[in-house]
Design a protein around this motif. Structure first.
Motif, short mmCIF file in Angstrom:
data_model
loop_
_atom_site.label_atom_id
_atom_site.label_comp_id
_atom_site.label_asym_id
_atom_site.label_seq_id
_atom_site.Cartn_x
_atom_site.Cartn_y
_atom_site.Cartn_z
N ASP A 37 0.81 -1.21 0.00
CA ASP A 37 0.00 0.00 0.00
C ASP A 37 0.85 1.27 0.00
OD1 ASP A 37 -2.29 -1.63 0.09
OD2 ASP A 37 -2.20 -1.71 2.28
N TRP A 38 0.20 2.37 -0.34
CA TRP A 38 0.85 3.68 -0.44
C TRP A 38 0.10 4.69 0.41
CZ3 TRP A 38 4.98 4.93 -3.82
CH2 TRP A 38 5.41 3.87 -4.62
N ILE A 39 0.84 5.69 0.92
CA ILE A 39 0.22 6.81 1.60
C ILE A 39 0.52 8.07 0.81
CG2 ILE A 39 0.24 5.80 3.92
CD1 ILE A 39 2.79 7.52 4.49
N TYR A 40 -0.37 9.05 0.91
CA TYR A 40 -0.21 10.35 0.26
C TYR A 40 -0.37 11.39 1.37
CZ TYR A 40 -0.91 7.67 -3.99
OH TYR A 40 -0.79 6.74 -5.00
N PHE A 41 0.64 12.23 1.53
CA PHE A 41 0.62 13.16 2.66
C PHE A 41 1.07 14.55 2.27
CE2 PHE A 41 4.66 10.87 2.67
CZ PHE A 41 5.61 11.86 2.89
N THR A 42 0.67 15.51 3.10
CA THR A 42 1.04 16.90 2.93
C THR A 42 1.01 17.56 4.31
OG1 THR A 42 0.66 18.92 1.65
CG2 THR A 42 -1.30 17.75 2.48
N ARG A 43 1.43 18.81 4.37
CA ARG A 43 1.39 19.49 5.67
C ARG A 43 -0.07 19.63 6.10
NH1 ARG A 43 2.93 24.88 2.97
NH2 ARG A 43 0.88 25.73 2.60
N PRO A 44 -0.33 19.54 7.39
CA PRO A 44 -1.71 19.67 7.87
C PRO A 44 -2.27 21.06 7.56
CG PRO A 44 -0.30 18.73 9.57
CD PRO A 44 0.61 19.21 8.47
N ASP A 45 -3.49 21.09 7.02
CA ASP A 45 -4.13 22.37 6.69
C ASP A 45 -5.33 22.63 7.62
OD1 ASP A 45 -5.87 20.44 5.76
OD2 ASP A 45 -6.13 21.31 3.78
N ARG A 46 -5.40 21.87 8.71
CA ARG A 46 -6.49 22.02 9.68
C ARG A 46 -5.99 21.50 11.03
NH1 ARG A 46 -7.90 16.98 10.77
NH2 ARG A 46 -8.05 15.37 9.17
N ALA A 47 -6.80 21.71 12.04
CA ALA A 47 -6.46 21.18 13.37
C ALA A 47 -6.47 19.66 13.32
CB ALA A 47 -7.46 21.68 14.40
N LEU A 48 -5.51 19.04 13.98
CA LEU A 48 -5.42 17.58 14.00
C LEU A 48 -6.43 17.01 14.99
CD1 LEU A 48 -1.54 17.29 13.89
CD2 LEU A 48 -3.16 16.97 12.00
N ARG A 49 -6.94 15.80 14.67
CA ARG A 49 -7.97 15.17 15.50
C ARG A 49 -7.63 13.71 15.77
NH1 ARG A 49 -11.38 17.82 11.24
NH2 ARG A 49 -11.27 15.87 10.11
N ARG A 50 -8.28 13.18 16.78
CA ARG A 50 -8.15 11.75 17.08
C ARG A 50 -8.54 10.95 15.84
NH1 ARG A 50 -11.02 7.99 21.73
NH2 ARG A 50 -9.68 6.22 21.26
N GLY A 51 -7.76 9.92 15.54
CA GLY A 51 -8.03 9.07 14.39
C GLY A 51 -7.29 9.49 13.13
N ASP A 52 -6.78 10.74 13.09
CA ASP A 52 -6.01 11.18 11.92
C ASP A 52 -4.74 10.36 11.79
OD1 ASP A 52 -7.69 13.24 11.11
OD2 ASP A 52 -6.55 14.81 12.15
N MET A 53 -4.39 10.01 10.56
CA MET A 53 -3.09 9.38 10.29
C MET A 53 -2.11 10.52 10.02
SD MET A 53 -3.95 6.04 7.97
CE MET A 53 -5.11 6.88 6.90
N VAL A 54 -1.00 10.50 10.75
CA VAL A 54 -0.01 11.56 10.62
C VAL A 54 1.38 10.97 10.51
CG1 VAL A 54 -1.40 13.30 11.83
CG2 VAL A 54 0.16 11.84 13.13
N PHE A 55 2.27 11.76 9.97
CA PHE A 55 3.69 11.42 9.88
C PHE A 55 4.40 12.29 10.89
CE2 PHE A 55 5.67 9.35 5.94
CZ PHE A 55 6.65 8.72 6.68
N TYR A 56 5.27 11.71 11.69
CA TYR A 56 6.00 12.48 12.68
C TYR A 56 7.42 11.95 12.80
CZ TYR A 56 4.69 8.57 15.80
OH TYR A 56 4.51 7.33 16.36
N GLN A 57 8.24 12.74 13.47
CA GLN A 57 9.63 12.35 13.69
C GLN A 57 9.88 12.25 15.19
OE1 GLN A 57 12.65 14.96 12.03
NE2 GLN A 57 14.10 13.27 11.93
#
Length: 156
Positions: free
Chosen positions: A43-63
């Protein structure tokens, strides 16, 4: 086509810079922490900088503070602290700082099909599966048995 091996941290660092410019970046999944929703090298993911407030359940990339890049879901937000959980995991990671989160997953390519927020499986894993943390090992085993039975039935 000639295959090249590159350092993952260096490669993701470059993708991070592109995502932080507001562009959507794709990356093939490596690892099994987001199974059963996303599978290693399928599978593949497609990501960009967040353009809204983050919420529970969101998939995010972090370091992580160690420098390692990780893609998981937000399990909980307490004030300015974020707690993460992979779909295959039962142990919550955190607290993380907001500045460690650099990208929001905006769509995935799962089993060859593009899924976005609003899709049944996207919503199931982001709203229901995340609440099933203690039951995940049992649910995953049952899913595996069901999938094996279904494959056998189809190949008869």
């Amino acid at each position: 086509m000639k295959e090249r091996v590159v350092d993952t941290r260096e490669y993701v660092s470059i993708l991070r810079g592109i995502a932080e410019e507001g562009k959507v970046v794709s990356l093939r999944i490596a690892g099994s922490s987001m199974s059963p929703f996303l599978c290693h090298e399928r599978d593949w993911i497609y990501f960009t900088r967040p353009d809204r407030a983050l919420r529970r359940g969101d998939m995010v990339f972090y370091q992580r503070d160690t420098g390692q890049y990780v893609m998981h879901r937000i399990y909980q937000i307490r004030g300015k602290e974020y707690y993460m959980l992979g779909d295959a995991q039962t142990c919550v990671e955190g607290p993380l700082r907001r500045e460690q989160i650099f990208a929001l997953i905006v769509q995935v390519k799962r089993k060859g099909k593009i899924l976005r927020p609003g899709n049944f499986w996207w919503e199931f894993f982001g709203r229901v599966w995340i609440r099933m943390r203690p039951l995940r090992p049992l649910a995953s085993r049952l899913y595996g048995v069901f999938s094996a039975f279904r494959r056998k039935k189809i190949h008869r």
